[in-house]
Design an enzyme around this catalytic site. Structure first.
Site, PDB file in Angstrom:
ATOM      1  N   GLU A  55      38.766 -14.959 -19.916  1.00 32.95           N
ATOM      2  CA  GLU A  55      38.628 -15.069 -21.376  1.00 32.95           C
ATOM      3  C   GLU A  55      39.740 -14.286 -22.090  1.00 32.95           C
ATOM      4  O   GLU A  55      39.851 -13.072 -21.912  1.00 32.95           O
ATOM      5  CB  GLU A  55      37.256 -14.492 -21.768  1.00 32.95           C
ATOM      6  CG  GLU A  55      37.005 -14.436 -23.256  1.00 32.95           C
ATOM      7  CD  GLU A  55      35.609 -13.916 -23.601  1.00 32.95           C
ATOM      8  OE1 GLU A  55      34.925 -13.370 -22.712  1.00 32.95           O
ATOM      9  OE2 GLU A  55      35.226 -14.058 -24.766  1.00 32.95           O
TER      10      GLU A  55
ATOM     11  N   GLU B 112      40.575  -4.879 -28.584  1.00 33.13           N
ATOM     12  CA  GLU B 112      39.641  -4.534 -27.507  1.00 33.13           C
ATOM     13  C   GLU B 112      40.327  -4.317 -26.169  1.00 33.13           C
ATOM     14  O   GLU B 112      39.825  -3.586 -25.318  1.00 33.13           O
ATOM     15  CB  GLU B 112      38.599  -5.650 -27.345  1.00 33.13           C
ATOM     16  CG  GLU B 112      37.677  -5.790 -28.534  1.00 33.13           C
ATOM     17  CD  GLU B 112      36.650  -6.897 -28.344  1.00 33.13           C
ATOM     18  OE1 GLU B 112      36.140  -7.074 -27.239  1.00 33.13           O
ATOM     19  OE2 GLU B 112      36.390  -7.602 -29.341  1.00 33.13           O
TER      20      GLU B 112
ATOM     21  N   ASP C 135      37.293 -17.886 -26.543  1.00 33.33           N
ATOM     22  CA  ASP C 135      36.266 -17.395 -27.459  1.00 33.33           C
ATOM     23  C   ASP C 135      36.891 -17.536 -28.850  1.00 33.33           C
ATOM     24  O   ASP C 135      37.936 -16.927 -29.131  1.00 33.33           O
ATOM     25  CB  ASP C 135      35.968 -15.929 -27.104  1.00 33.33           C
ATOM     26  CG  ASP C 135      34.983 -15.249 -28.054  1.00 33.33           C
ATOM     27  OD1 ASP C 135      34.964 -15.581 -29.247  1.00 33.33           O
ATOM     28  OD2 ASP C 135      34.255 -14.343 -27.596  1.00 33.33           O
TER      29      ASP C 135
ATOM     30  N   HIS D 288      38.057 -14.431 -30.829  1.00 33.36           N
ATOM     31  CA  HIS D 288      39.343 -13.851 -30.414  1.00 33.36           C
ATOM     32  C   HIS D 288      40.494 -14.788 -30.792  1.00 33.36           C
ATOM     33  O   HIS D 288      41.560 -14.324 -31.211  1.00 33.36           O
ATOM     34  CB  HIS D 288      39.351 -13.589 -28.898  1.00 33.36           C
ATOM     35  CG  HIS D 288      38.277 -12.648 -28.458  1.00 33.36           C
ATOM     36  ND1 HIS D 288      38.143 -11.373 -28.948  1.00 33.36           N
ATOM     37  CD2 HIS D 288      37.258 -12.795 -27.564  1.00 33.36           C
ATOM     38  CE1 HIS D 288      37.093 -10.781 -28.385  1.00 33.36           C
ATOM     39  NE2 HIS D 288      36.538 -11.633 -27.546  1.00 33.36           N
TER      40      HIS D 288
ATOM     41  N   HIS E 297      33.091 -19.595 -26.081  1.00 31.24           N
ATOM     42  CA  HIS E 297      32.256 -18.642 -26.823  1.00 31.24           C
ATOM     43  C   HIS E 297      32.413 -18.903 -28.318  1.00 31.24           C
ATOM     44  O   HIS E 297      33.539 -19.089 -28.800  1.00 31.24           O
ATOM     45  CB  HIS E 297      32.708 -17.196 -26.557  1.00 31.24           C
ATOM     46  CG  HIS E 297      31.977 -16.527 -25.439  1.00 31.24           C
ATOM     47  ND1 HIS E 297      32.407 -15.355 -24.875  1.00 31.24           N
ATOM     48  CD2 HIS E 297      30.802 -16.866 -24.812  1.00 31.24           C
ATOM     49  CE1 HIS E 297      31.535 -14.993 -23.940  1.00 31.24           C
ATOM     50  NE2 HIS E 297      30.572 -15.891 -23.863  1.00 31.24           N
TER      51      HIS E 297
ATOM     52  N   GLU F 278      28.084 -16.131 -28.953  1.00 33.07           N
ATOM     53  CA  GLU F 278      28.198 -14.719 -28.586  1.00 33.07           C
ATOM     54  C   GLU F 278      28.591 -13.979 -29.866  1.00 33.07           C
ATOM     55  O   GLU F 278      29.750 -13.637 -30.083  1.00 33.07           O
ATOM     56  CB  GLU F 278      29.263 -14.538 -27.497  1.00 33.07           C
ATOM     57  CG  GLU F 278      29.311 -13.111 -26.972  1.00 33.07           C
ATOM     58  CD  GLU F 278      30.633 -12.745 -26.347  1.00 33.07           C
ATOM     59  OE1 GLU F 278      30.638 -12.080 -25.315  1.00 33.07           O
ATOM     60  OE2 GLU F 278      31.675 -13.134 -26.906  1.00 33.07           O
TER      61      GLU F 278
HETATM   62  C1  LER Z   1      34.445  -9.306 -25.693  1.00 33.64           C
HETATM   63  O1  LER Z   1      34.908  -9.222 -26.988  1.00 33.64           O
HETATM   64  C2  LER Z   1      33.991 -10.679 -25.384  1.00 33.64           C
HETATM   65  O2  LER Z   1      34.217 -11.598 -26.121  1.00 33.64           O
HETATM   66  C3  LER Z   1      33.258 -10.875 -24.136  1.00 33.64           C
HETATM   67  O3  LER Z   1      32.906 -12.189 -24.003  1.00 33.64           O
HETATM   68  C4  LER Z   1      34.104 -10.436 -22.967  1.00 33.64           C
HETATM   69  O4  LER Z   1      33.898  -9.164 -22.529  1.00 33.64           O
HETATM   70 MN    MN Z   2      33.518 -13.618 -25.739  1.00 32.68          MN
END
Ligand code: LER
Ligand code: MN
Length: 268
Positions: free
Chosen positions: A151, A157, A184, A187, A210, A245
């Site tokens: 990911e 982070e 995700d 991000h 995500h 998430e």
């Molecule tokens: C962390 O920001 C995240 O998106 C998780 O899915 C991975 O650690």
């Molecule tokens: Mn994530």
């Protein structure tokens, strides 16, 4: 496309990015809200036995979308780019446990923040540490029918593999069919210039998604362009899991409900 929601045990760290806590009650509630499955964010593979998990899923007609490993980094300080042999062995054991769990439930194990930091070290040295671990675990996972999904995580982070292109480049270097990528959108909103272009350009590796909004609240609660995200996913014929998430704000129940209500309009 199937819709999942990230959950963890009651004792998960506050920094575990999950919507609901308490495995059994979250699985039940997620089913009632209309989710197809749950992503389990685990610190240890034995937080729940295969037998108990099998029974709870069956009772609620639910699936596991993936096993996620962020707490192995956040709570246990383990990472793929670690140099210390004992810590590497501990990470290997943790991941093999996740892979064994994934072989019965969902077939996917996430590598998020646990890929680790570079922290001023030589990037090539860190990549070699990453690759050694990735090859070892991908071999173990392959025999058990499990895929590892890397990911991209934003720069605030982690300092290694922040956007989809960097992730795809590393996935190519790993070069294993069961080692792919899971964008995700939270991000991506920080790191990728354009959702649609990044997803389309790297379509061959997109295995899992995500979902959270720009402020990491439930999709629909921020200003992220979900029309663009879902039209890109439809263009690449994406048919896998989209798992929520997001932060449990304003509270877990509201976040989980708002997310499913908002996303439902995009999937059948
Ligand atoms: C962390 O920001 C995240 O998106 C998780 O899915 C991975 O650690
Ligand atoms: Mn994530």
């Amino acid at each position: 496309m199937k819709l999942g929601v990230a959950i963890a045990s009651d004792n998960a760290l506050p920094s575990a990015f999950v919507v609901m806590r308490g495995l059994e009650k979250s699985i039940k509630r997620a089913a009632e809200l209309g989710y197809d499955g749950v992503e389990l964010a685990l610190k240890n593979h034995d937080e729940i036995s295969h037998q108990d998990l099998r029974a709870i899923l069956k009772k609620n007609n639910m699936e596991v979308s993936a096993i996620s490993s962020g707490q192995v980094f956040a709570a246990r300080g383990l990472m793929f780019t670690e140099e210390d042999k004992e810590k590497r062995a501990e990470l290997e054991t943790a991941f093999k446990g996740f892979i064994d769990l994934g072989s019965e439930f969902g077939g996917l194990v996430n590598i998020g923040r646990v890929r680790g930091m570079i922290n001023g070290r030589d990037p090539q040295f860190c990549e070699n540490l990453f690759l050694d671990m990735a090859w070892n675990l991908a071999d173990y996972a392959e025999k058990r029918g499990v895929k590892l999904i890397l990911e991209p995580v934003n720069r605030y982070e982690i300092d290694y593999i922040n956007n989809c292109d960097q992730c795809a480049e590393l996935v190519r270097k790993v070069g294993r069919k069961n080692f792919t990528m899971m964008p995700d959108v939270f991000h991506m909103n920080i790191e990728d210039a354009d959702f649609a272009e990044a997803l389309i350009r790297n379509r061959e590796f997109v295995e899992y998604i995500h979902l959270a909004d720009s402020n990491r609240w439930a999709p629909g609660d921020g200003h992220l362009d979900f029309d663009r995200v879902f039209s890109a996913l439809s263009k690449i014929n994406y048919n896998g899991w989209c798992t929520v998430e997001c932060l449990p704000y304003p509270d877990p129940e509201t976040a989980a409900k708002r997310a499913v209500d908002f996303i439902r309009k995009y999937y059948i």
